[in-house]
Design a protein around this motif. Structure first.
Motif, mmCIF file in Angstrom:
data_model
loop_
_atom_site.group_PDB
_atom_site.id
_atom_site.type_symbol
_atom_site.label_atom_id
_atom_site.label_comp_id
_atom_site.label_asym_id
_atom_site.label_seq_id
_atom_site.Cartn_x
_atom_site.Cartn_y
_atom_site.Cartn_z
ATOM 1 N N LEU A 37 -3.863 -7.147 -5.075
ATOM 2 C CA LEU A 37 -4.217 -6.211 -6.139
ATOM 3 C C LEU A 37 -5.674 -5.778 -6.022
ATOM 4 O O LEU A 37 -6.018 -4.638 -6.358
ATOM 5 C CB LEU A 37 -3.967 -6.854 -7.506
ATOM 6 C CG LEU A 37 -2.500 -7.137 -7.869
ATOM 7 C CD1 LEU A 37 -2.412 -7.837 -9.220
ATOM 8 C CD2 LEU A 37 -1.682 -5.856 -7.878
ATOM 9 N N ASN A 38 -6.523 -6.681 -5.568
ATOM 10 C CA ASN A 38 -7.932 -6.337 -5.373
ATOM 11 C C ASN A 38 -8.086 -5.225 -4.337
ATOM 12 O O ASN A 38 -8.904 -4.314 -4.496
ATOM 13 C CB ASN A 38 -8.704 -7.578 -4.937
ATOM 14 C CG ASN A 38 -10.199 -7.329 -4.845
ATOM 15 O OD1 ASN A 38 -10.794 -6.755 -5.741
ATOM 16 N ND2 ASN A 38 -10.803 -7.746 -3.744
ATOM 17 N N ASN A 39 -7.278 -5.272 -3.285
ATOM 18 C CA ASN A 39 -7.337 -4.243 -2.246
ATOM 19 C C ASN A 39 -6.815 -2.897 -2.737
ATOM 20 O O ASN A 39 -7.180 -1.849 -2.187
ATOM 21 C CB ASN A 39 -6.544 -4.692 -1.015
ATOM 22 C CG ASN A 39 -7.167 -5.901 -0.337
ATOM 23 O OD1 ASN A 39 -8.382 -6.107 -0.400
ATOM 24 N ND2 ASN A 39 -6.345 -6.723 0.303
ATOM 25 N N LEU A 40 -5.939 -2.928 -3.761
ATOM 26 C CA LEU A 40 -5.375 -1.683 -4.289
ATOM 27 C C LEU A 40 -6.173 -1.131 -5.471
ATOM 28 O O LEU A 40 -5.845 -0.056 -5.981
ATOM 29 C CB LEU A 40 -3.926 -1.917 -4.742
ATOM 30 C CG LEU A 40 -2.884 -2.211 -3.671
ATOM 31 C CD1 LEU A 40 -1.543 -2.517 -4.315
ATOM 32 C CD2 LEU A 40 -2.745 -1.034 -2.722
ATOM 33 N N PHE A 41 -7.187 -1.846 -5.898
ATOM 34 C CA PHE A 41 -7.844 -1.511 -7.163
ATOM 35 C C PHE A 41 -8.414 -0.095 -7.150
ATOM 36 O O PHE A 41 -8.137 0.702 -8.061
ATOM 37 C CB PHE A 41 -8.957 -2.524 -7.446
ATOM 38 C CG PHE A 41 -9.571 -2.363 -8.798
ATOM 39 C CD1 PHE A 41 -9.007 -2.980 -9.905
ATOM 40 C CD2 PHE A 41 -10.709 -1.597 -8.992
ATOM 41 C CE1 PHE A 41 -9.562 -2.841 -11.168
ATOM 42 C CE2 PHE A 41 -11.274 -1.445 -10.247
ATOM 43 C CZ PHE A 41 -10.696 -2.072 -11.332
ATOM 44 N N ASP A 42 -9.192 0.234 -6.157
ATOM 45 C CA ASP A 42 -9.857 1.545 -6.132
ATOM 46 C C ASP A 42 -8.913 2.677 -5.744
ATOM 47 O O ASP A 42 -9.001 3.785 -6.283
ATOM 48 C CB ASP A 42 -11.046 1.519 -5.166
ATOM 49 C CG ASP A 42 -12.164 0.623 -5.679
ATOM 50 O OD1 ASP A 42 -12.315 0.519 -6.905
ATOM 51 O OD2 ASP A 42 -12.854 0.004 -4.847
ATOM 52 N N LYS A 43 -8.005 2.404 -4.814
ATOM 53 C CA LYS A 43 -7.173 3.478 -4.271
ATOM 54 C C LYS A 43 -5.953 3.801 -5.126
ATOM 55 O O LYS A 43 -5.444 4.908 -5.069
ATOM 56 C CB LYS A 43 -6.725 3.109 -2.856
ATOM 57 C CG LYS A 43 -7.873 3.017 -1.852
ATOM 58 C CD LYS A 43 -7.357 2.715 -0.459
ATOM 59 C CE LYS A 43 -8.497 2.656 0.547
ATOM 60 N NZ LYS A 43 -8.015 2.340 1.917
ATOM 61 N N LYS A 96 0.829 -1.195 0.000
ATOM 62 C CA LYS A 96 0.000 0.000 0.000
ATOM 63 C C LYS A 96 0.861 1.242 0.000
ATOM 64 O O LYS A 96 2.022 1.215 0.408
ATOM 65 C CB LYS A 96 -0.936 0.007 1.210
ATOM 66 C CG LYS A 96 -1.932 -1.146 1.224
ATOM 67 C CD LYS A 96 -2.819 -1.097 2.453
ATOM 68 C CE LYS A 96 -3.803 -2.260 2.471
ATOM 69 N NZ LYS A 96 -4.659 -2.253 3.683
ATOM 70 N N VAL A 97 0.290 2.339 -0.437
ATOM 71 C CA VAL A 97 1.047 3.591 -0.507
ATOM 72 C C VAL A 97 1.525 4.011 0.872
ATOM 73 O O VAL A 97 2.639 4.505 1.037
ATOM 74 C CB VAL A 97 0.183 4.702 -1.142
ATOM 75 C CG1 VAL A 97 0.942 6.017 -1.176
ATOM 76 C CG2 VAL A 97 -0.244 4.295 -2.536
ATOM 77 N N SER A 98 0.717 3.805 1.896
ATOM 78 C CA SER A 98 1.086 4.214 3.250
ATOM 79 C C SER A 98 2.271 3.441 3.777
ATOM 80 O O SER A 98 2.957 3.876 4.691
ATOM 81 C CB SER A 98 -0.102 4.021 4.203
ATOM 82 O OG SER A 98 -0.528 2.660 4.191
#
Length: 927
Positions: A514-520, A402-404
């Motif tokens: 990747l699914n968790n990053l899809f929207d953000k 994640k970006v964070s």
């Protein structure tokens, strides 16, 4: 973090298809390195045809024509001492003789031997001299002047006054003197510190001029540095640690290596030919990998290696790199992401850039040749990487970070300043600083004027906004890293070790991540401050956001294609929905669904496939993503037809969306049309409910005519849909079911395909638009579709009728024999190709539900040489027009195409197989 600036700067030049850089080098200077050589006569060589640009003050006086009255010209006024002439005029004669002649003034009645030697043995017609030209000639021929050490410092200093060489030749002279084997390199490093800013500022000027699209400009600093032997000297200095003296290896500091690498890279940027020369030094390229062990020199080394490998004719083998496993294992996550830029070149099969090489005929010949040569360098490199413990796991973690979680330090802008010389495009730096300033100004009020009660103790730092890392930079940082990592994973998924990579990717939960990053991150909404390069927009192909999306879709396509792991794209609720669909239809549940490890699937409310469908339906009509989205979804349906999979997508309105794009929006893009037709075919094949939905949407003759117009406008693009409808019609006609009978009586599309004239029209055109020399992995589907039509006719004992009709259509077009001869050659090639292709034959069997043995039997019957056989092609070719023994390797340019043009599916398509990296891969279409 230190790799961010290099990544962002290099992106715009690496973004073109096929991975080629968008640099403009000077075209008038190419030479090859040679070692120091004794001064020889090279003036007798033919002068170059193109005039070489020479800075002011370098031209020498023309020697007067020979004769009794001729006298050697005096040295130029700015040359001091008798020894000057020695270096101005180098010839076959003894170099020591020249000073005497220049100082004494030879007699007027004759020319002494020493004078002739000083003039290079020119005889009666001496030619004008030019130092830069002589250096260039010397490096090309290996004779004469080669390096700065062949000049005296006095001479170089005097010439520098008029020529404005910025003291570079003198510095090189000192560098050579202080870089001997027994030197402590302290003074050497100081000299490098003087040279480096002269070239780095010039490199920045170079890319700035490129941005302004000005005409090519000569940059004397890098030009002079290379011409006086600076590049070869730095290579020798860098490789000093490979030399042992009395059993001990020499060492140079990381700072000194860093300066050498910086200078080399800036010279490569500005001077054509330098990168290619370095690429020819294979031992030097391998040695560069060892410099990546130090964090201080990693970024410079990786950047230089990537440029060198981009122009290297032969792919480097990673198994030749010393301690590769240890080297990669010791990289931190940011170093590994940057290293993926290098891996992208080393694990991708080299693209020849010639479409002829992508034909099946050429590929088959290449495969036969490679069987004797063993695995390719790319395959060897892939195997070497997969043997490194934890390599794929680290890539998956980096891709799903994640970006964070990424490193964000207050010293980011200091790093930005430190690495600015490594940018390939100054516009990226401008864009970054603009974003930083905009976000800093936006947030400055809350930082400079904290709310009441806030203090440093309660967590609010009193630091300037310019020292903060803007969120947009963090996001762009991750985007640039992730697209490199996704590319490497995608290539590995298409390699020989595909099953091994599939297992590891599933185990390390790449898809849920990747699914968790899809929207953000992956499909995030664009903000007004999103980074966009100068002269581009957010929908431009060169945008980092666009590149990440395309690479993400390519990865999904490779992951889903003909593999049971495709169900990891769903979550637990969606898997349960598939089971419920099978139960309601009273059909067995798909075995792959039952075998799916529920701990590895997507979490959250929606799986990755459902998210993709949602953005696909919202995509603008002109979007370039439509092609890739359709390809990714279609790969989920490929293989053995699954009613549950089809209904899962039909319930989410996919069929209506496709028909809207084809009919109502009247899509003009052939790429998008092809991908939508292929997807529609897979979605409707053997599915009665899909045909009912189709008939409900295409509910007027006007809409149906628009749909037929789109199909007939490019049969190459729509042939997969024609095949699927033909197969479905055959199955429905053999079923006794009220629901099926209703669809057969009402569906316009099935009624249209059922007509024999329609089938013959498709068959004639499909055979007519291809021939052996233009067959590719993508347009071979036209041949297979024509075979499906004939196989189904054979089942109904109508094969002779269809062949007779083809013969009549030939005669009506006044080209008797052409079509059937061409078809005969295509079928001969089909036998050679598919009888040795286990995977391709399995795909044919699964997609058509016709056993491969029936395919082979039908082809054999058609190729039967007995002219008495009613099902043999030769029975319908008249003797005068018989041409069935054509060699496949013969040129087919003389072949006539009746009423059509050759359209090799995929050879000239804009989006198919496109990846914005140095070396791209074509996307295989259904066979």
């Amino acid at each position: 973090m230190q790799g961010l600036i290099s990544d962002l700067g290099r992106f715009s030049l690496n973004a073109g298809p096929g991975g080629q850089r968008n640099r403009r080098y000077r075209k008038d200077l190419i030479f090859f390195p040679t070692g120091p050589a004794a001064a020889q006569d090279y003036i007798s060589q033919q002068p170059p045809r193109r005039a070489l640009f020479v800075p002011r003050g370098l031209r020498l006086r023309r020697r007067p024509a020979g004769g009794a009255a001729a006298t050697p010209p005096p040295p130029r006024r700015n040359l001091l001492g008798p020894e000057a002439a020695c270096f101005l005029f180098v010839g076959r004669g003894d170099m020591a003789a020249a000073p005497a002649v220049a100082g004494s003034g030879a007699g007027r009645g004759r020319r002494s031997a020493a004078t002739v030697a000083a003039w290079g043995g020119w005889g009666g017609r001496p030619r004008p001299g030019n130092i830069l030209l002589q250096l260039r000639q010397g490096q090309l021929t290996g004779r004469g002047l080669v390096r700065a050490v062949q000049f005296t410092e006095t001479f170089l200093t005097e010439r520098d006054k008029q020529s404005k060489w910025s003291g570079i030749p003198q510095l090189l002279l000192k560098l050579h003197a202080t870089s001997h084997l027994h030197s402590d390199f302290v003074e050497c490093q100081n000299i490098l510190k003087e040279i480096s800013p002269l070239l780095s500022m010039e490199a920045m000027a170079f890319v700035t001029e490129e941005r302004k699209l000005t005409q090519e400009t000569t940059y004397p600093n890098t030009y002079i540095f290379d011409l006086f032997g600076g590049v070869d000297l730095l290579v020798e200095i860098l490789m000093r640690p490979t030399i042992s003296i009395r059993g001990q290896k020499l060492k140079i500091s990381d700072e000194m290596s860093k300066d050498c690498l910086s200078i080399l890279y800036n010279t490569c940027v500005c001077t054509e030919g330098v990168t290619k020369r370095l690429a020819e030094k294979n031992d030097f390229v391998i040695f560069l990998f060892t410099l990546m062990t130090s964090k201080k020199t990693f970024l410079q080394t990786a950047t230089l290696i990537e440029d060198i490998l981009g122009v290297k004719k032969e792919m480097i083998r990673l198994d030749e790199v010393p301690n590769l496993s240890s080297l990669v294992s010791n990289f931190d996550q940011q170093q590994l992401a940057n290293f993926c830029r290098i891996l992208a070149v080393t694990i991708s099969e080299m693209d020849t850039g010639n479409d002829d090489k992508h034909t099946l005929l050429a590929k088959n010949a290449q495969q036969k040749k490679s069987l004797s040569l063993g695995p390719s360098a790319a395959e060897i490199n892939q195997a070497a990487l997969l043997s490194i413990p934890g390599f794929v796991e680290r890539l998956c973690k980096l891709a799903t970070r994640k970006v964070s979680e990424s490193t964000g330090t207050a010293s980011f802008l200091q790093e930005l300043e430190e690495w600015y010389t490594w940018l390939d495009n100054a516009l990226v730096l401008d864009a970054l600083m603009r974003v930083a300033n905009e976000e800093s100004e936006h947030n400055q009020a809350s930082i400079v004027f904290p709310p009441p009660g806030a203090s440093e103790e309660n967590g609010l730092p009193h630091t300037s906004a310019r020292t903060q890392l803007p969120q947009s930079m963090k996001i762009m940082h991750e985007i640039m890293y992730k697209l490199e990592v996704l590319y490497v994973l995608c290539v590995l998924l298409m390699g020989r070790q595909r099953n091994q990579v599939h297992r590891m990717i599933a185990e390390f939960k790449l898809i849920p991540g990747l699914n968790n990053l899809f929207d953000k991150l992956i499909w995030r909404k664009h903000s007004a401050s999103s980074l966009v390069l100068h002269g581009h927009n957010q929908n431009c192909d060169c945008s980092p956001d666009i590149t990440l999306k395309i690479q993400f879709l390519r990865l999904l396509q490779s992951f889903s294609d003909h593999h049971e792991n495709k169900y990891l794209l769903l979550n637990n609720q969606e898997l349960n929905e598939l089971s419920a669909i099978s139960l309601k239809a009273n059909i067995p549940e798909v075995e792959a669904v039952l075998n799916t490890d529920r701990s590895l699937v997507c979490d959250g409310k929606r799986g990755l496939l459902t998210r993709l469908l949602q953005v696909m339906k919202k995509e603008p009509a002109e979007s370039s993503f439509r092609f890739w989205q359709a390809r990714a979804v279609e790969s989920f349906l490929r293989g053995t037809t699954s009613y549950a999979d089809q209904m899962f997508l039909l319930k989410r309105g996919l069929l209506e969306h496709i028909l809207y794009c084809i009919v109502d929006s009247e899509c003009k893009s052939r790429d998008v049309l092809q991908s939508y037709f292929d997807l529609l075919g897979e979605l409707m094949k053997f599915n009665v409910d899909a045909f009912k939905r189709f008939n409900k949407y295409i509910n007027t003759d006007a809409k149906f005519q628009v749909f037929l117009k789109q199909i007939n406008s490019s049969l190459v693009d729509s042939n997969m849909l024609v095949r699927c409808v033909t197969l479905s019609l055959d199955r429905f006609e053999n079923q006794v079911d009220m629901k099926v009978a209703e669809v057969l009586s009402e569906c316009r599309l099935l009624a249209y395909i059922a007509q024999v004239p329609t089938q013959m029209s498709f068959l004639f055109r499909l055979i007519n638009i291809i021939h052996v020399q233009t067959l590719t992995q993508e347009n071979v589907s036209c041949l297979n579709t024509s075979l499906v039509i004939l196989m189904l006719a054979r089942r109904k004992e109508r094969l002779p009728l269809y062949l007779r009709l083809l013969q009549r259509m030939e005669h009506s077009k006044k080209y008797p024999g052409f079509l059937l001869n061409n078809f005969h050659n295509l079928l001969r090639f089909w036998q050679q190709h598919y009888l040795h292709k286990d995977k391709d034959s399995t795909c044919l069997e699964n997609s058509s539900c016709i056993s491969f043995s029936y395919w082979k039997e039908t082809v054999s019957i058609l190729l039967n040489p007995d002219r008495q056989s009613p099902s043999a092609l030769v029975s319908y070719i008249e003797e005068p027009y018989m041409d069935i023994d054509r060699d496949f390797t013969e040129d087919s340019s003389g072949c006539l195409l009746i009423g059509c043009c050759v359209h090799p599916r995929g050879l000239s398509q804009k989006w198919r197989g496109l990846y914005l990296h140095p070396l791209g891969h074509r996307t295989a279409a259904p066979a």
